[in-house]
Design an enzyme around this catalytic site. Structure first.
Site, PDB file in Angstrom:
ATOM      1  N   TYR A  47       0.869  -0.879   0.003  1.00 39.38           N
ATOM      2  CA  TYR A  47      -0.288  -0.037  -0.042  1.00 39.38           C
ATOM      3  C   TYR A  47       1.230   0.912   0.072  1.00 39.38           C
ATOM      4  CZ  TYR A  47      -4.848  -0.897   0.134  1.00 39.38           C
ATOM      5  OH  TYR A  47      -6.456  -0.915   0.293  1.00 39.38           O
ATOM      6  N   GLU A  49      -0.551   5.247  -0.612  1.00 44.95           N
ATOM      7  CA  GLU A  49      -1.598   5.897  -0.586  1.00 44.95           C
ATOM      8  C   GLU A  49      -0.793   7.063  -0.213  1.00 44.95           C
ATOM      9  OE1 GLU A  49      -4.300   4.159   1.317  1.00 44.95           O
ATOM     10  OE2 GLU A  49      -6.020   4.495  -0.196  1.00 44.95           O
ATOM     11  N   ASP A 198      -6.631  13.859 -24.909  1.00 45.99           N
ATOM     12  CA  ASP A 198      -6.123  12.891 -24.365  1.00 45.99           C
ATOM     13  C   ASP A 198      -5.541  12.184 -25.927  1.00 45.99           C
ATOM     14  OD1 ASP A 198      -6.641  10.452 -24.057  1.00 45.99           O
ATOM     15  OD2 ASP A 198      -8.528  10.927 -23.784  1.00 45.99           O
ATOM     16  N   THR A 225      -3.384   6.565 -22.452  1.00 43.70           N
ATOM     17  CA  THR A 225      -3.065   5.283 -21.375  1.00 43.70           C
ATOM     18  C   THR A 225      -2.133   5.394 -22.257  1.00 43.70           C
ATOM     19  OG1 THR A 225      -3.765   4.122 -23.314  1.00 43.70           O
ATOM     20  CG2 THR A 225      -5.500   4.306 -21.768  1.00 43.70           C
ATOM     21  N   LYS A 228      -1.494   1.338 -24.889  1.00 45.52           N
ATOM     22  CA  LYS A 228      -1.752   1.314 -26.701  1.00 45.52           C
ATOM     23  C   LYS A 228       0.206   1.639 -27.458  1.00 45.52           C
ATOM     24  CE  LYS A 228      -6.557   3.105 -26.322  1.00 45.52           C
ATOM     25  NZ  LYS A 228      -6.338   3.312 -24.525  1.00 45.52           N
ATOM     26  N   ARG A 234      -1.644  -2.271 -19.107  1.00 46.81           N
ATOM     27  CA  ARG A 234      -2.460  -1.238 -18.903  1.00 46.81           C
ATOM     28  C   ARG A 234      -2.356  -0.307 -18.005  1.00 46.81           C
ATOM     29  NH1 ARG A 234      -6.319  -3.012 -22.374  1.00 46.81           N
ATOM     30  NH2 ARG A 234      -5.245  -4.332 -22.807  1.00 46.81           N
TER      31      ARG A 234
HETATM   32  N1  DSN Z   1      -9.436   3.925 -26.550  1.00 50.30           N
HETATM   33  C1  DSN Z   1     -10.056   2.948 -26.684  1.00 50.30           C
HETATM   34  C2  DSN Z   1      -9.836   1.962 -27.793  1.00 50.30           C
HETATM   35  O1  DSN Z   1      -9.835   3.022 -28.900  1.00 50.30           O
HETATM   36  O2  DSN Z   1      -9.776   0.916 -28.365  1.00 50.30           O
HETATM   37  C3  DSN Z   1     -10.462   1.637 -25.533  1.00 50.30           C
HETATM   38  O3  DSN Z   1     -11.125   2.276 -24.913  1.00 50.30           O
END
Ligand code: DSN
Length: 441
Positions: A47, A49, A198, A225, A228, A234
């Site tokens: 933990y 935090e 984003d 994210t 990708k 993830r």
């Molecule tokens: N961003 C999405 C995608 O493009 O597959 C998943 O949330």
């Protein structure tokens, strides 16, 4: 738990599926063995935090070092003043930014979902859409952001955030144009507008130098994210520009203080304990992303997408935006051949080519009867596929399409199983020549 647990048999079956097929979903990728190792480490037992040096639990001396490494590497990768590496996902990262800057009822201007935006940018089914007032801008006929509409809507609705981000958009955004809109509208209203990008889909392209970096064009915040094009575990991340303060003290609500406002919005605002095993894996991935080979990888993703798009067009497919400038391709199968995206997705699945049905900006069928399929090259490029294989891929896609047209959706694909099996064997043979990191042949 022992290795007899069926969970491990299922994982082995998934390894086989991944090895024998080709992954074309543009938001997926394969991580390195080092990233896998960090994710599977004992850091999951801890933990922590709070933030490095300011934790609510003891025993964090090693965790602090790891999180600091992840932060420093992320800052270097994106030329950011600050990085928060704790968001569990891209959705959490976006939610934290809204929470950091907006009050309930405030307006956020973002690309609408049908135009290529993302669920977390204001889809009515999300929690954020119940809290904030999202206004959506669209795309032009040639597939670019409709900047005139964005400007008109910004003047009309006075948003607190203008958000550039997407999950099905194939052009390079003009960040300078968006900043100009925000500056002009902000001057009119006397209120600072947060510029948020984003970049979940293209973060790896930014890191690899083949896509503009919004933080170098006056944007204050970039979310992403990490799994990708960045090829990490993830998870999510938030990069910010501004003055970094003590997250335990509430700063004045100004754009300059956005790094501290965001830190407070992630923890304790919207999340509890960070996932330090994932943060360690992010640190490992960011170091990989800083290497010269990653720049070659990013360039190869874009080149593969360009080649694949051109070949698909040569074979008769209509592409949204008439091609691609990034890693993404959106094929209009309804207009090209009269079949629907979901039927085509299912048929491609049967030959080991995985992608997803996707609505087009002009679609009236909604999410369940989309006219298109969305595909991309990040995962295939990691495996080592290049021009020759892109041409083969397009050829298989055309052959599967011909089978779909001959079969018709009502009759289904059963009668065409031998033809599909023949293509599946070709896909498998090629796929097995390109091993996946961490999966033994
Ligand atoms: N961003 C999405 C995608 O493009 O597959 C998943 O949330």
């Amino acid at each position: 738990m022992t290795t007899q647990d069926p969970v491990f048999n299922i994982i082995a079956a998934e390894e086989k599926r991944q090895s024998e097929g080709l992954e074309l979903i543009p938001s997926e990728n394969y991580v390195s063995e080092n990233v896998l190792q960090a994710m599977g480490s004992v850091l999951t037992n801890k933990y922590s935090e709070g933030y490095p040096g300011r934790r609510y639990y003891g025993g964090n001396e090693h965790v602090d070092q790891i999180e600091n490494l992840a932060i420093e590497r992320a800052k270097q990768l994106f030329h950011a003043d600050h990085a928060n590496v704790q968001p569990h996902s891209g959705a959490n990262a976006n939610e934290a930014v809204y929470f950091a800057w907006c009050q309930p009822g405030d307006t956020i201007l973002a690309m609408s979902l049908p135009a290529g935006g993302h669920l977390t940018h204001g889809s009515p089914v999300t929690r954020s859409a119940k809290i904030y007032n999202f206004v959506g801008y669209g795309v032009t006929e040639d597939g670019d952001i409709d900047y005139d509409e964005m400007e008109r809507l910004a003047r009309e609705h006075h948003p607190r955030i203008i958000l550039v981000g997407y999950s099905a958009f194939m052009k390079l955004p003009d960040f300078d144009r968006v900043k100009k809109i925000a500056d002009e509208v902000g001057q009119e209203t006397g209120e600072e507008i947060l510029l948020m990008a984003d970049m979940a889909h293209v973060a790896g392209l930014i890191a690899g130098g083949v896509h503009p970096n919004p933080l170098e064009h006056g944007f204050h915040v970039m979310t992403s994210t990490t799994h990708k094009t960045l090829r990490g575990p993830r998870g999510g991340i938030i990069l910010t520009m501004g003055k970094v303060g003590n997250p335990l003290r509430k700063p004045e609500h100004t754009l300059e203080n956005i790094p501290t406002l965001v830190d407070r919005a992630v923890f304790p605002g919207t999340q509890g304990g960070p996932l330090e095993h994932i943060i360690a894996a992010k640190a490992v991935a960011f170091e990989e992303d800083l290497q010269p080979e990653f720049r070659e990888y990013a360039a190869a993703i874009v080149e593969n997408a360009r080649v694949l798009a051109a070949e698909l067009q040569r074979l008769g497919f209509t592409l949204q935006g008439n091609g691609t400038e990034n890693h993404l391709i959106l094929v209009n199968v309804k207009d090209s051949f009269g079949i629907d995206g979901k039927f085509y997705e299912t048929a491609l699945d049967q030959v080991g080519l995985t992608l997803n049905a996707n609505a087009l900006p002009t679609d009236k069928g909604g999410a369940f009867r989309p006219s298109g399929v969305r595909l991309g090259t990040p995962a295939a490029t990691t495996r080592g596929l290049r021009t020759e294989e892109m041409l083969k891929l397009a050829g298989w896609m055309r052959r599967v399409l011909d089978i779909c047209v001959a079969a018709g959706e009502e009759a289904g694909l059963d009668a065409h199983e031998p033809e599909l099996a023949a293509i599946r064997a070709e896909v498998k043979q090629l796929a097995l020549n390109f091993p996946i990191p961490g999966i033994k042949a």
